[in-house]
Scaffold this motif. Sequence first.
Motif, PDB file in Angstrom:
ATOM      1  N   SER A 333      44.269  40.807  33.334  1.00  0.00           N
ATOM      2  CA  SER A 333      45.160  40.713  34.500  1.00  0.00           C
ATOM      3  C   SER A 333      44.564  41.463  35.686  1.00  0.00           C
ATOM      4  CB  SER A 333      46.543  41.267  34.160  1.00  0.00           C
ATOM      5  OG  SER A 333      47.158  40.514  33.138  1.00  0.00           O
ATOM      6  N   GLN A 334      43.918  42.597  35.384  1.00  0.00           N
ATOM      7  CA  GLN A 334      43.276  43.366  36.449  1.00  0.00           C
ATOM      8  C   GLN A 334      42.163  42.549  37.109  1.00  0.00           C
ATOM      9  OE1 GLN A 334      41.845  47.198  35.271  1.00  0.00           O
ATOM     10  NE2 GLN A 334      40.882  47.635  37.236  1.00  0.00           N
ATOM     11  N   LYS A 335      41.360  41.867  36.323  1.00  0.00           N
ATOM     12  CA  LYS A 335      40.271  41.058  36.871  1.00  0.00           C
ATOM     13  C   LYS A 335      40.817  39.892  37.691  1.00  0.00           C
ATOM     14  CE  LYS A 335      36.765  42.178  33.389  1.00  0.00           C
ATOM     15  NZ  LYS A 335      35.914  41.650  32.278  1.00  0.00           N
ATOM     16  N   ALA A 336      41.902  39.297  37.206  1.00  0.00           N
ATOM     17  CA  ALA A 336      42.531  38.202  37.952  1.00  0.00           C
ATOM     18  C   ALA A 336      43.073  38.690  39.294  1.00  0.00           C
ATOM     19  CB  ALA A 336      43.656  37.589  37.119  1.00  0.00           C
ATOM     20  N   PHE A 337      43.659  39.871  39.286  1.00  0.00           N
ATOM     21  CA  PHE A 337      44.199  40.492  40.499  1.00  0.00           C
ATOM     22  C   PHE A 337      43.071  40.764  41.499  1.00  0.00           C
ATOM     23  CE2 PHE A 337      45.699  44.444  42.697  1.00  0.00           C
ATOM     24  CZ  PHE A 337      46.799  43.899  43.329  1.00  0.00           C
ATOM     25  N   GLU A 338      41.974  41.316  41.011  1.00  0.00           N
ATOM     26  CA  GLU A 338      40.835  41.610  41.880  1.00  0.00           C
ATOM     27  C   GLU A 338      40.262  40.344  42.503  1.00  0.00           C
ATOM     28  OE1 GLU A 338      37.882  43.931  39.867  1.00  0.00           O
ATOM     29  OE2 GLU A 338      39.344  45.399  39.133  1.00  0.00           O
ATOM     30  N   ALA A 339      40.089  39.327  41.689  1.00  0.00           N
ATOM     31  CA  ALA A 339      39.542  38.070  42.188  1.00  0.00           C
ATOM     32  C   ALA A 339      40.472  37.440  43.231  1.00  0.00           C
ATOM     33  CB  ALA A 339      39.311  37.104  41.026  1.00  0.00           C
ATOM     34  N   PHE A 340      41.756  37.541  42.985  1.00  0.00           N
ATOM     35  CA  PHE A 340      42.741  37.006  43.927  1.00  0.00           C
ATOM     36  C   PHE A 340      42.639  37.710  45.280  1.00  0.00           C
ATOM     37  CE2 PHE A 340      46.977  38.042  45.680  1.00  0.00           C
ATOM     38  CZ  PHE A 340      47.322  36.800  46.173  1.00  0.00           C
TER      39      PHE A 340
END
Length: 517
Positions: A333-340
């Motif tokens: 979820s953290q990686k998805a948040f960063e990419a977003f």
Amino acid sequence: MKIFSKEQIYEGDKLTAEKQQISSTDLMERAGSQIFNWIDLRMQGAQVPIHVFCGIGNNGGDGLVLARHLILAGYNVNTFVVNCSDKRSKDFLINYDRIKNVTKKWPTLLKCKEDFPAIEPQDIIVDCVFGIGLNRPVDEWVKNLFLHFRGSKAFTLAVDIPSGLYTDKAVTDEDAVVHAGYTLSFASPKLVFFLPETAKYTVQWEVLDIGLDPEFLSTTQTEVQLIGKNEVLPNYIPREKFSHKGQFGHALIIGGSYGKIGAVSLASRSALSAGAGLVTAYIPKCGYNVLQTALPEVMVITDADDEKITNIAFDIEPTVIGIGVGLGTDTKSQKAFEAFLKTNKTPLVIDADGINLLAKKKSLLKQLPEETVLTPHPKELERLIGSWENDFDKLEKVKAFSNKYKVIIVVKGANSITVFDNTLYVNTTGNPGLATAGSGDVLTGIITGLISQGYHPVVASIFGVYLHGKAADIAVEDYGYQSLIASYVIDNMGQAFIDLFKQPELPEQVEAEEPKP
């Protein structure tokens, strides 16, 4: 309502005297007279002992004016001068002479603990010892006097500010501050009436009009504003007869994880209740059936993962995005948040785990669009800006953080404070019933829904915090503090909007009976 600094109040006093061609003594007479009028209206001549404790500065001078008027009106008054210094202000000395001319019972001089008078629980204490100019710790014997006030259990009325309380810095010894039941403040309330560490020193407050220059009051810009109905109503955007949902934006709520879909449900529903034209929720697959069943008005997009968000991708063009509620801090979820964040250009409202993820990797803050709204609770705020020594230190750190990243921060609390561009907007609605699970998710949805309609993010934050608190104030009438839940706040959003246009109720007039023939 503006909250003036002590320096601005001094300037206002000086300017008023010059423009109205009166002396500072005349202005003190006004202040003392207004306090007398307030007391006289409520006591109607009752012979309850009133103990007026005066310092030797201008606050003490106000007290001497009050005592003189009480004596002339026939009240049971005992006047005391707290002799805490050899220096006396000019206006104090003038009013000391004036009170001696109207009574044989001159003020009693207090110099030590042995001089303290007996005070009964049914008596009234008027605290005029120190005003806003206090800049040093009080003497030990004066601290004991304040403890004597508290020990008496008598009702304590403070003039302008409870003695021992500073306007611009923290208290280091709570025993060295008067605990007032009521404070009559001049020109404006003081910021310390609304901060967690200092609000306890006055239960209630009221502002007295002492005739300061109207131009000064209207044109002076303050760093602190108190937000009530009169302040938010001008920002309300009415709807035209032929308006349609496409004119009120499309809010996207991103969040949720296994066991925390309720957070997204609350935020989505509150965004609709705040007026968003369309709301879509972006959630993991596990929440699809729940959300489609619970909120038929909300559209749903699901992540490929069953239990958490792992990739934020959508083919809609939202007006605003609220992200973080129930998101979790899982690595994926953290990686998805960063990419977003790296590709997003849409206005953001970030709450809960969104803030926690920002705190874990501060470099992400540079990716935020300007005027992003952050709504942390105290622990989330600490993770974001670091620990603080006191409320003043906290607000300075919040302002510095807001300026650095050009973000809006809602410091949640009993009087939530919205911070942006070195200005503090102090909210007046809300109650302890909001200390319940999900109330923060509701606030996120409200602010997101307001931005969706075209409210500027600063205005949406201020207005949203007000409506959130007002809805809770309406709901608490039916449920009480303990039984208030977040859903009830959403249920009463409509009434919060309606209340904006309600006129204050006037007391009923009792018609006199016609004389009998």
